[in-house]
Design a protein around this motif. Structure first.
Motif, PDB file in Angstrom:
ATOM      1  N   GLU A   1      -3.841  -2.791  -8.469  1.00 30.73           N
ATOM      2  CA  GLU A   1      -5.663  -3.513  -7.556  1.00 30.73           C
ATOM      3  C   GLU A   1      -6.078  -2.704  -7.163  1.00 30.73           C
ATOM      4  OE1 GLU A   1      -6.177  -7.448  -6.507  1.00 30.73           O
ATOM      5  OE2 GLU A   1      -4.307  -7.617  -8.199  1.00 30.73           O
ATOM      6  N   LEU A   2      -6.010  -1.582  -7.201  1.00 33.38           N
ATOM      7  CA  LEU A   2      -6.936  -0.411  -6.775  1.00 33.38           C
ATOM      8  C   LEU A   2      -5.794   0.987  -6.607  1.00 33.38           C
ATOM      9  CD1 LEU A   2      -9.389   0.868  -5.405  1.00 33.38           C
ATOM     10  CD2 LEU A   2      -8.602   0.602  -3.414  1.00 33.38           C
ATOM     11  N   VAL A   3      -6.686   1.994  -7.726  1.00 33.95           N
ATOM     12  CA  VAL A   3      -5.539   3.815  -7.352  1.00 33.95           C
ATOM     13  C   VAL A   3      -6.904   3.859  -7.209  1.00 33.95           C
ATOM     14  CG1 VAL A   3      -4.934   5.284  -8.879  1.00 33.95           C
ATOM     15  CG2 VAL A   3      -4.114   2.864  -9.529  1.00 33.95           C
ATOM     16  N   GLY A   4      -6.902   4.355  -5.981  1.00 29.38           N
ATOM     17  CA  GLY A   4      -7.934   5.964  -6.073  1.00 29.38           C
ATOM     18  C   GLY A   4      -7.452   7.387  -4.987  1.00 29.38           C
ATOM     19  N   ASN A   5      -8.738   7.623  -5.258  1.00 28.67           N
ATOM     20  CA  ASN A   5      -8.280   9.167  -5.357  1.00 28.67           C
ATOM     21  C   ASN A   5      -7.834  10.298  -6.553  1.00 28.67           C
ATOM     22  OD1 ASN A   5      -9.540  11.522  -3.555  1.00 28.67           O
ATOM     23  ND2 ASN A   5      -7.242  12.099  -2.998  1.00 28.67           N
TER      24      ASN A   5
ATOM     25  N   GLU B   1      -2.366   3.546  -3.568  1.00 25.74           N
ATOM     26  CA  GLU B   1      -2.436   2.764  -4.630  1.00 25.74           C
ATOM     27  C   GLU B   1      -2.282   0.930  -3.626  1.00 25.74           C
ATOM     28  OE1 GLU B   1       1.556   2.498  -7.017  1.00 25.74           O
ATOM     29  OE2 GLU B   1       1.799   4.150  -6.576  1.00 25.74           O
ATOM     30  N   VAL B   2      -2.910   0.499  -3.944  1.00 28.51           N
ATOM     31  CA  VAL B   2      -3.346  -0.590  -3.419  1.00 28.51           C
ATOM     32  C   VAL B   2      -2.733  -1.969  -4.517  1.00 28.51           C
ATOM     33  CG1 VAL B   2      -4.510  -2.943  -2.348  1.00 28.51           C
ATOM     34  CG2 VAL B   2      -4.822  -0.592  -2.293  1.00 28.51           C
ATOM     35  N   GLN B   3      -1.735  -2.409  -3.984  1.00 24.27           N
ATOM     36  CA  GLN B   3      -0.618  -3.425  -5.038  1.00 24.27           C
ATOM     37  C   GLN B   3      -0.334  -4.755  -5.160  1.00 24.27           C
ATOM     38  OE1 GLN B   3       2.767  -0.858  -6.364  1.00 24.27           O
ATOM     39  NE2 GLN B   3       2.001  -0.473  -7.843  1.00 24.27           N
TER      40      GLN B   3
ATOM     41  N   VAL C   1       0.751  -0.817   0.316  1.00 22.08           N
ATOM     42  CA  VAL C   1      -0.028   0.098   0.091  1.00 22.08           C
ATOM     43  C   VAL C   1       1.239   1.241  -0.024  1.00 22.08           C
ATOM     44  CG1 VAL C   1      -1.966  -1.118   0.616  1.00 22.08           C
ATOM     45  CG2 VAL C   1      -0.223  -0.074   2.616  1.00 22.08           C
ATOM     46  N   ILE C   2       0.297   2.185  -0.701  1.00 23.48           N
ATOM     47  CA  ILE C   2       0.634   3.447  -0.745  1.00 23.48           C
ATOM     48  C   ILE C   2       0.435   4.635  -0.977  1.00 23.48           C
ATOM     49  CG2 ILE C   2       2.911   4.705  -2.529  1.00 23.48           C
ATOM     50  CD1 ILE C   2       3.989   2.053  -3.580  1.00 23.48           C
ATOM     51  N   ALA C   3       0.823   5.488  -0.265  1.00 24.44           N
ATOM     52  CA  ALA C   3       0.413   6.727   0.329  1.00 24.44           C
ATOM     53  C   ALA C   3       0.852   7.871  -0.567  1.00 24.44           C
ATOM     54  CB  ALA C   3      -0.785   7.648   1.373  1.00 24.44           C
ATOM     55  N   GLN C   4       0.355   8.223  -1.741  1.00 25.06           N
ATOM     56  CA  GLN C   4       1.276   9.820  -2.630  1.00 25.06           C
ATOM     57  C   GLN C   4       1.305  11.249  -2.664  1.00 25.06           C
ATOM     58  OE1 GLN C   4       1.317   9.384  -6.894  1.00 25.06           O
ATOM     59  NE2 GLN C   4       1.355   7.274  -6.949  1.00 25.06           N
TER      60      GLN C   4
END
Length: 170
Positions: free
Chosen positions: A124-128, A106-108, A97-100
């Motif tokens: 798996e998911l790119v949020g916001n 990003e959930v990878q 999980v990465i927060a930019q």
């Protein structure tokens, strides 16, 4: 006695070094700080170069803490930052999980090969993110240097190269 410093107390004992959790052991080569230069581009933006620092740390739990920051090479002005957690599994899979700093998350999921020192991640998911739809990352350790390639897809493009860098452990 005027102007003299009080006697120093005995130094505190150094904490015992943390043992690396067995789940983290295959990726322990990442632990520490890496610094170097990268290049970026995309069909919708101008190409650019940047300085970068990655930091991977471990607290004894089955997770690696990750942080990254980049800067303009000439002015040293900050460009981008992100942080997150990498959870390697004994079966060679990994969850990240990465927060930019831009607010994108990003959930990878992916795989790692401890012998070849390669990590492959796919979102798996790119949020916001209003435009970013997919991100992939591949990290490799080659001759003691850490390289990575980031690809990205947006509402206007398919998955394409976006960033690449070569980093040395400091």
């Amino acid at each position: 006695m005027d102007g003299e410093l009080p006697p120093a107390s005995a130094p505190a004992p150094a904490p015992a070094p943390l043992s690396i959790h067995p789940a983290v052991t295959p990726l322990s080569f990442l632990l520490g700080t890496w610094r170097g230069k990268g290049e970026g581009g995309f069909p919708t933006i101008n190409s650019f170069s940047y300085g970068e620092e990655l930091h991977f740390s471990h607290s004894g739990k089955p997770v690696i803490s990750y942080s990254q920051k980049t800067w303009k090479l000439d002015s040293k002005e900050p460009m981008h930052a992100e942080s997150g957690y990498w959870r390697p599994k004994p079966d060679g899979t990994i969850e990240v999980v990465i927060a930019q700093s831009t607010g994108l998350v990003e959930v990878q999921k992916g795989t790692y090969n401890a012998e070849e020192k390669v990590i492959k991640l796919q979102s798996e998911l790119v949020g916001n993110a209003s435009k970013v739809k997919e991100i992939s990352r591949v990290f490799k350790l080659v001759d003691g240097e850490l390289s990575y390639v980031v690809q990205m897809a947006t509402t206007l493009t398919s998955l394409q190269p976006h960033l690449k860098a070569l980093l040395t452990k400091v």
